[in-house]
Design a protein around this motif. Sequence first.
Motif, PDB file in Angstrom:
ATOM      1  N   ASN A  23      71.201  36.843  45.542  1.00  0.00           N
ATOM      2  CA  ASN A  23      70.218  35.904  44.976  1.00  0.00           C
ATOM      3  C   ASN A  23      68.798  36.476  44.989  1.00  0.00           C
ATOM      4  O   ASN A  23      67.833  35.741  44.848  1.00  0.00           O
ATOM      5  N   GLU A  24      68.673  37.801  45.131  1.00  0.00           N
ATOM      6  CA  GLU A  24      67.355  38.453  45.171  1.00  0.00           C
ATOM      7  C   GLU A  24      66.630  38.302  43.837  1.00  0.00           C
ATOM      8  O   GLU A  24      67.214  38.517  42.777  1.00  0.00           O
ATOM      9  N   THR A  25      65.327  37.932  43.889  1.00  0.00           N
ATOM     10  CA  THR A  25      64.562  37.737  42.655  1.00  0.00           C
ATOM     11  C   THR A  25      63.341  38.655  42.564  1.00  0.00           C
ATOM     12  O   THR A  25      62.417  38.374  41.799  1.00  0.00           O
ATOM     13  N   ILE A  26      63.322  39.742  43.308  1.00  0.00           N
ATOM     14  CA  ILE A  26      62.292  40.773  43.119  1.00  0.00           C
ATOM     15  C   ILE A  26      62.879  41.799  42.147  1.00  0.00           C
ATOM     16  O   ILE A  26      63.999  42.278  42.358  1.00  0.00           O
ATOM     17  N   PRO A  27      62.161  42.137  41.064  1.00  0.00           N
ATOM     18  CA  PRO A  27      62.741  43.016  40.040  1.00  0.00           C
ATOM     19  C   PRO A  27      62.944  44.449  40.524  1.00  0.00           C
ATOM     20  O   PRO A  27      62.248  44.917  41.417  1.00  0.00           O
ATOM     21  N   TYR A  28      63.923  45.111  39.923  1.00  0.00           N
ATOM     22  CA  TYR A  28      64.226  46.528  40.163  1.00  0.00           C
ATOM     23  C   TYR A  28      64.597  46.824  41.616  1.00  0.00           C
ATOM     24  O   TYR A  28      64.362  47.920  42.113  1.00  0.00           O
ATOM     25  N   THR A  29      65.173  45.860  42.295  1.00  0.00           N
ATOM     26  CA  THR A  29      65.539  46.077  43.703  1.00  0.00           C
ATOM     27  C   THR A  29      67.007  46.451  43.884  1.00  0.00           C
ATOM     28  O   THR A  29      67.436  46.724  45.006  1.00  0.00           O
ATOM     29  N   SER A  30      67.774  46.490  42.804  1.00  0.00           N
ATOM     30  CA  SER A  30      69.200  46.830  42.913  1.00  0.00           C
ATOM     31  C   SER A  30      69.382  48.216  43.518  1.00  0.00           C
ATOM     32  O   SER A  30      68.578  49.118  43.292  1.00  0.00           O
ATOM     33  N   VAL A  31      70.467  48.358  44.276  1.00  0.00           N
ATOM     34  CA  VAL A  31      70.797  49.642  44.908  1.00  0.00           C
ATOM     35  C   VAL A  31      72.189  50.042  44.428  1.00  0.00           C
ATOM     36  O   VAL A  31      73.122  49.229  44.417  1.00  0.00           O
ATOM     37  N   PHE A  32      72.327  51.290  44.025  1.00  0.00           N
ATOM     38  CA  PHE A  32      73.556  51.790  43.421  1.00  0.00           C
ATOM     39  C   PHE A  32      74.152  52.851  44.339  1.00  0.00           C
ATOM     40  O   PHE A  32      73.522  53.881  44.595  1.00  0.00           O
ATOM     41  N   LEU A  33      75.341  52.595  44.833  1.00  0.00           N
ATOM     42  CA  LEU A  33      75.985  53.494  45.782  1.00  0.00           C
ATOM     43  C   LEU A  33      77.171  54.171  45.108  1.00  0.00           C
ATOM     44  O   LEU A  33      78.187  53.553  44.826  1.00  0.00           O
ATOM     45  N   GLN A  34      77.003  55.462  44.826  1.00  0.00           N
ATOM     46  CA  GLN A  34      78.110  56.241  44.281  1.00  0.00           C
ATOM     47  C   GLN A  34      78.873  56.798  45.483  1.00  0.00           C
ATOM     48  O   GLN A  34      78.268  57.423  46.364  1.00  0.00           O
ATOM     49  N   LEU A  35      80.154  56.540  45.532  1.00  0.00           N
ATOM     50  CA  LEU A  35      80.931  56.983  46.683  1.00  0.00           C
ATOM     51  C   LEU A  35      81.346  58.433  46.514  1.00  0.00           C
ATOM     52  O   LEU A  35      81.741  58.868  45.435  1.00  0.00           O
ATOM     53  N   ASP A  36      81.221  59.161  47.611  1.00  0.00           N
ATOM     54  CA  ASP A  36      81.602  60.566  47.651  1.00  0.00           C
ATOM     55  C   ASP A  36      82.620  60.732  48.770  1.00  0.00           C
ATOM     56  O   ASP A  36      82.710  59.888  49.674  1.00  0.00           O
ATOM     57  N   CYS A  37      83.362  61.807  48.744  1.00  0.00           N
ATOM     58  CA  CYS A  37      84.364  62.052  49.775  1.00  0.00           C
ATOM     59  C   CYS A  37      83.668  62.395  51.096  1.00  0.00           C
ATOM     60  O   CYS A  37      82.791  63.263  51.129  1.00  0.00           O
ATOM     61  N   ALA A  38      84.055  61.737  52.168  1.00  0.00           N
ATOM     62  CA  ALA A  38      83.411  61.949  53.472  1.00  0.00           C
ATOM     63  C   ALA A  38      83.938  63.189  54.177  1.00  0.00           C
ATOM     64  O   ALA A  38      83.271  63.739  55.049  1.00  0.00           O
ATOM     65  N   TYR A  39      85.132  63.630  53.819  1.00  0.00           N
ATOM     66  CA  TYR A  39      85.731  64.760  54.546  1.00  0.00           C
ATOM     67  C   TYR A  39      85.844  66.028  53.693  1.00  0.00           C
ATOM     68  O   TYR A  39      86.563  66.958  54.030  1.00  0.00           O
ATOM     69  N   TRP A  40      85.103  66.052  52.601  1.00  0.00           N
ATOM     70  CA  TRP A  40      85.067  67.226  51.717  1.00  0.00           C
ATOM     71  C   TRP A  40      83.688  67.255  51.090  1.00  0.00           C
ATOM     72  O   TRP A  40      83.105  66.208  50.831  1.00  0.00           O
ATOM     73  N   ASN A  41      83.125  68.416  50.860  1.00  0.00           N
ATOM     74  CA  ASN A  41      81.784  68.466  50.273  1.00  0.00           C
ATOM     75  C   ASN A  41      81.695  69.513  49.174  1.00  0.00           C
ATOM     76  O   ASN A  41      82.661  70.248  48.916  1.00  0.00           O
ATOM     77  N   GLY A  42      80.541  69.580  48.551  1.00  0.00           N
ATOM     78  CA  GLY A  42      80.336  70.488  47.427  1.00  0.00           C
ATOM     79  C   GLY A  42      80.515  71.948  47.792  1.00  0.00           C
ATOM     80  O   GLY A  42      81.042  72.735  46.999  1.00  0.00           O
ATOM     81  N   ASP A  43      80.085  72.350  48.992  1.00  0.00           N
ATOM     82  CA  ASP A  43      80.241  73.752  49.432  1.00  0.00           C
ATOM     83  C   ASP A  43      81.714  74.119  49.558  1.00  0.00           C
ATOM     84  O   ASP A  43      82.141  75.201  49.113  1.00  0.00           O
TER      85      ASP A  43
END
Length: 198
Positions: free
Chosen positions: A166-186
């Motif tokens: 019910n938040e009414t302050i604009p542009y406050t949305s947060v977007f969480l892209q899930l990544d693998c916790a046990y594997w990484n880019g390296d």
Amino acid sequence: MKKLDDMFKKLLTVLLFTTAVILSGCQEPASKTNGDVANKDQNWKEQLNQKLPMLGHRNWILVVDKAFPEQNAQGMEYIYINEGLLPVLKQVLTQINLSNHVKPIIYQDKELGFITESQAKGVKQFVQESKTIFGNQTVQTMLHDSVFRKLDTESKLFKVLVIKTNETIPYTSVFLQLDCAYWNGDKEKQLLDALNTQ
């Protein structure tokens, strides 16, 4: 004649009883409706707990303000919670960070950093409190329209869970892209390099 009167009275009694039952079934007390809404609000954490194990690398969880639009994309699922955005965000991040299979890549709208207190009361406090919730996790920014373009592409292949507050302050949305916790880019690069040498 008396027999006919008795039958008529019985029939009338049955009709009145049936009508009363039907009408009572059609009317739902306001207190029950409000209770259902309250239960739904309380159950969102449980819903998230049930959905989180199914979500993985490349899925998204969005914690959004009240004006965030419902979209037609097939891969987007919505939950509405009658609470402020920050407490919900804190709970969502806690649950993601406690999981052993995913970690969040955090995005916010770039516009949020340019909104003044005179334009949106409470924005300064919101920004400060959100930084506390994020802690030392990296937060990336992108323009709001870019978010929609990205989600349009992603939701065609991957599930996007939208938790609307019910938040009414604009542009406050947060977007969480899930990544693998046990594997990484390296590790992925090392793997691809090894495959390319074969």
